[in-house]
Write a protein that holds these residues in place. Structure first.
Motif, mmCIF file in Angstrom:
data_model
loop_
_atom_site.group_PDB
_atom_site.id
_atom_site.type_symbol
_atom_site.label_atom_id
_atom_site.label_comp_id
_atom_site.label_asym_id
_atom_site.label_seq_id
_atom_site.Cartn_x
_atom_site.Cartn_y
_atom_site.Cartn_z
ATOM 1 N N THR A 25 7.257 10.895 -12.725
ATOM 2 C CA THR A 25 6.501 10.955 -14.017
ATOM 3 C C THR A 25 6.593 9.415 -14.254
ATOM 4 O OG1 THR A 25 7.841 12.961 -14.520
ATOM 5 C CG2 THR A 25 6.446 11.514 -16.476
ATOM 6 N N SER A 26 7.441 8.771 -14.413
ATOM 7 C CA SER A 26 7.968 6.732 -14.140
ATOM 8 C C SER A 26 6.304 6.309 -13.775
ATOM 9 C CB SER A 26 9.046 6.223 -14.413
ATOM 10 O OG SER A 26 9.851 7.103 -14.832
ATOM 11 N N VAL A 27 6.983 6.984 -12.472
ATOM 12 C CA VAL A 27 5.478 5.864 -11.195
ATOM 13 C C VAL A 27 4.240 6.441 -11.587
ATOM 14 C CG1 VAL A 27 5.839 7.985 -9.138
ATOM 15 C CG2 VAL A 27 5.368 4.913 -9.174
ATOM 16 N N LEU A 28 4.409 7.329 -12.020
ATOM 17 C CA LEU A 28 2.413 8.198 -11.994
ATOM 18 C C LEU A 28 1.739 7.284 -13.992
ATOM 19 C CD1 LEU A 28 2.959 12.028 -11.972
ATOM 20 C CD2 LEU A 28 1.808 10.765 -11.082
ATOM 21 N N PRO A 79 -17.825 6.251 -6.070
ATOM 22 C CA PRO A 79 -16.487 6.276 -6.452
ATOM 23 C C PRO A 79 -16.015 7.632 -5.733
ATOM 24 C CG PRO A 79 -17.420 5.187 -8.010
ATOM 25 C CD PRO A 79 -18.425 5.653 -7.602
ATOM 26 N N THR A 80 -14.692 7.971 -5.096
ATOM 27 C CA THR A 80 -14.372 9.153 -4.477
ATOM 28 C C THR A 80 -13.271 9.446 -5.170
ATOM 29 O OG1 THR A 80 -13.695 8.151 -2.945
ATOM 30 C CG2 THR A 80 -15.754 8.903 -2.570
ATOM 31 N N PRO A 81 -12.273 10.475 -6.113
ATOM 32 C CA PRO A 81 -11.539 10.283 -5.677
ATOM 33 C C PRO A 81 -10.028 10.759 -4.999
ATOM 34 C CG PRO A 81 -12.272 12.460 -5.984
ATOM 35 C CD PRO A 81 -13.490 11.825 -5.891
ATOM 36 N N ASP A 82 -9.307 10.400 -5.024
ATOM 37 C CA ASP A 82 -7.872 10.014 -3.854
ATOM 38 C C ASP A 82 -7.072 10.735 -4.613
ATOM 39 O OD1 ASP A 82 -6.243 8.966 -1.442
ATOM 40 O OD2 ASP A 82 -7.860 7.253 -1.302
ATOM 41 N N ASN A 83 -6.231 11.770 -3.697
ATOM 42 C CA ASN A 83 -4.883 12.000 -4.090
ATOM 43 C C ASN A 83 -4.005 11.848 -3.847
ATOM 44 O OD1 ASN A 83 -6.162 15.096 -4.938
ATOM 45 N ND2 ASN A 83 -7.315 15.071 -3.547
ATOM 46 N N ILE A 84 -2.874 11.832 -4.698
ATOM 47 C CA ILE A 84 -1.418 11.519 -4.594
ATOM 48 C C ILE A 84 -0.470 12.227 -4.276
ATOM 49 C CG2 ILE A 84 -0.035 9.500 -4.681
ATOM 50 C CD1 ILE A 84 -2.314 7.918 -5.436
ATOM 51 N N ALA A 85 0.215 13.130 -3.874
ATOM 52 C CA ALA A 85 1.947 13.565 -4.122
ATOM 53 C C ALA A 85 2.891 12.706 -3.981
ATOM 54 C CB ALA A 85 1.961 14.151 -2.621
ATOM 55 N N ILE A 86 3.290 13.245 -5.514
ATOM 56 C CA ILE A 86 4.832 12.859 -5.750
ATOM 57 C C ILE A 86 5.763 13.728 -6.055
ATOM 58 C CG2 ILE A 86 5.776 11.340 -7.970
ATOM 59 C CD1 ILE A 86 3.168 9.942 -6.360
ATOM 60 N N GLU A 128 6.832 -0.534 -2.340
ATOM 61 C CA GLU A 128 5.601 0.122 -1.155
ATOM 62 C C GLU A 128 4.758 1.206 -2.259
ATOM 63 O OE1 GLU A 128 7.118 2.955 2.315
ATOM 64 O OE2 GLU A 128 7.515 0.488 2.295
ATOM 65 N N ILE A 129 5.907 2.143 -2.812
ATOM 66 C CA ILE A 129 4.550 3.609 -3.469
ATOM 67 C C ILE A 129 3.283 2.231 -4.372
ATOM 68 C CG2 ILE A 129 5.014 4.854 -5.292
ATOM 69 C CD1 ILE A 129 7.852 5.377 -4.815
ATOM 70 N N ILE A 130 3.892 1.027 -4.938
ATOM 71 C CA ILE A 130 2.691 0.712 -5.384
ATOM 72 C C ILE A 130 1.636 0.076 -4.916
ATOM 73 C CG2 ILE A 130 2.257 -1.687 -7.899
ATOM 74 C CD1 ILE A 130 3.935 0.805 -8.788
ATOM 75 N N ASP A 131 1.871 -0.456 -3.653
ATOM 76 C CA ASP A 131 1.190 -0.881 -2.998
ATOM 77 C C ASP A 131 0.237 -0.145 -2.304
ATOM 78 O OD1 ASP A 131 1.839 -3.427 -3.330
ATOM 79 O OD2 ASP A 131 3.724 -3.621 -1.629
ATOM 80 N N SER A 132 1.226 1.508 -1.859
ATOM 81 C CA SER A 132 0.308 2.282 -1.621
ATOM 82 C C SER A 132 -0.820 3.108 -2.487
ATOM 83 C CB SER A 132 0.718 3.717 -0.935
ATOM 84 O OG SER A 132 0.623 4.496 -1.308
ATOM 85 N N PHE A 133 -0.391 2.895 -3.002
ATOM 86 C CA PHE A 133 -1.864 3.318 -5.114
ATOM 87 C C PHE A 133 -2.839 2.070 -4.948
ATOM 88 C CE2 PHE A 133 -2.829 2.357 -8.817
ATOM 89 C CZ PHE A 133 -3.264 3.444 -9.771
#
Length: 82
Positions: A61-64, A45-52, A27-32
């Motif tokens: 850190t592994s997911v990043l 292109p625009t930035p998209d912020n994701i809070a971990i 689910e996290i990978i799909d969201s990314f």
């Protein structure tokens, strides 16, 4: 001899990134992927912020690092910068 690549003290190499039952990483990978598509497929292109967020050793850190690998290798044809 084989070494265990998983340690709560260090991020895992993205090639060993796996789904954990208590944390649905699929689910996290799909969201990314959705955020990455939104960001890179627009006319400008625009930035998209994701809070971990999460406890120590949970894999933040592994997911990043997995996101970075995906952006640089899997989506190479898109002009990505990190």
């Amino acid at each position: 001899s084989k070494e265990n690549p998983f340690s709560p003290a260090f991020p895992v190499n993205p090639k060993y990134f796996v789904n954990r039952i208590e944390i649905n990483r699929i689910e996290i990978i799909d969201s990314f992927k959705r955020a990455f598509d939104r960001s890179t497929k627009t006319e400008t292109p625009t930035p998209d912020n994701i809070a971990i967020l999460g406890d120590w050793g949970i894999g933040k850190t592994s997911v990043l690092r997995k996101f970075e690998t995906m952006a640089l290798e899997e989506f190479r044809e898109r002009k990505t910068f990190l």
